[in-house]
Design a protein around this motif. Structure first.
Motif, short mmCIF file in Angstrom:
data_model
loop_
_atom_site.label_atom_id
_atom_site.label_comp_id
_atom_site.label_asym_id
_atom_site.label_seq_id
_atom_site.Cartn_x
_atom_site.Cartn_y
_atom_site.Cartn_z
N ARG A 193 0.74 4.07 -1.66
CA ARG A 193 -0.17 2.93 -1.68
C ARG A 193 -1.16 2.97 -0.51
NH1 ARG A 193 1.94 -3.30 -1.90
NH2 ARG A 193 3.12 -2.41 -3.63
N GLN A 228 1.93 2.57 -7.25
CA GLN A 228 1.47 2.39 -5.87
C GLN A 228 0.09 3.00 -5.65
OE1 GLN A 228 3.41 0.27 -4.17
NE2 GLN A 228 4.56 0.40 -6.08
N ILE A 248 7.30 -3.38 -3.77
CA ILE A 248 7.51 -2.18 -4.59
C ILE A 248 8.64 -2.46 -5.57
CG2 ILE A 248 8.14 0.25 -4.55
CD1 ILE A 248 6.95 0.39 -1.73
#
Length: 261
Positions: free
Chosen positions: A22, A78, A160
């Motif tokens: 990410r 992500q 997440i």
């Protein structure tokens, strides 16, 4: 003798790999960090440094192997999150570039282009100048620090997980992208209006005095007037840039909230 189980190794890899995906996706696309002038190793070092700070404070992660299909799906999610957030901030500077294109077209500088390594395309000189001015204002307002803080906060709002991302987040990104043309026109409106008025006056003058060559007089006059007005208007544009970056961070927040499952 110290021993580690396979589940522990998977847990450590996941705790670093998924946040890194990410963060690196945002670093690669966001302004300042994502410029082509920034070395790829520097981008990787920035992403790893931020991950080392953020990863220990992230909440519990899904009990999924990073090498499984579910783990790869989380990794892809992500990356999508990071790219969406980076593009959100990049569009704020696209507004300034659009305004530069409008102003340059009205001033007669649309043909003054050069190859921009940042976009890998021919870009107007005035558009690139305004882009760098906006980027410096972004840095002066600590926008890069606010971006990093916002990125770290996304792991609390949008943790997440192996659940599907919300669709409204991408809709908010598309909605924000629709403001690029509108806000670019608003930024360029004072100069475009004045230059258009002057061009209309030159057209009327050419009709009343045909012996006067508009192309010989009008072009340098438009260029000179545009540069003078640009020197007057740009120092007064800081409040507009402040509101523009505030709107970008608001869109940033809407995207994060919209991506929640």
């Amino acid at each position: 003798m110290i021993s580690f189980t396979l589940a522990q190794w998977y847990g450590w890899i996941s705790a670093f790999l998924w946040p890194l995906a990410r963060i690196l996706a945002l670093v690669a696309t966001a302004p300042v960090f994502g410029e082509n002038s920034v070395n790829a190793r520097a981008k990787l070092a920035i992403g790893i440094a931020i991950t080392l700070v953020v990863a220990p404070v992230i909440g519990p992660l899904p009990d999924v192997s990073p090498g499984s299909y579910a783990g790869m799906w989380i990794l892809l999610q992500q990356v999508l999150i990071g790219v969406a957030l980076g593009l959100c901030m990049r569009m704020a500077l696209a507004v300034v570039q659009t305004a530069g294109e409008f102003i340059g077209l009205q001033m007669g500088l649309s043909f003054a282009t050069f190859f921009d390594p940042g976009t890998n395309a021919n870009t107007s000189v005035l558009s690139r100048l305004m882009y760098w001015i906006a980027l410096l204002i972004f840095l002066a307002m600590d926008g890069h620090l606010m971006l990093i803080a916002g990125l770290a906060h996304t792991f609390e709002v949008l943790p997440i997980a192996d659940a599907a991302l919300g669709r409204s987040g991408f809709g908010s990104l598309i909605e924000w992208s629709g403001q690029v043309l509108t806000l670019g026109l608003v930024l360029s409106l004072p100069l475009v209006t004045a230059l258009l008025t002057m061009n209309l006056a030159m057209g009327i003058l050419n009709r009343t005095a045909p012996q006067l060559s508009v192309f010989a007089v009008g072009f340098p006059l438009s260029l000179l007037a545009g540069l003078v007005m640009l020197a007057i208007v740009l120092p007064q544009s800081t409040p507009f840039f402040d509101r523009l970056f505030s709107a970008a961070f608001s869109a940033f927040e809407r995207i994060v909230l919209g991506l929640r499952p």
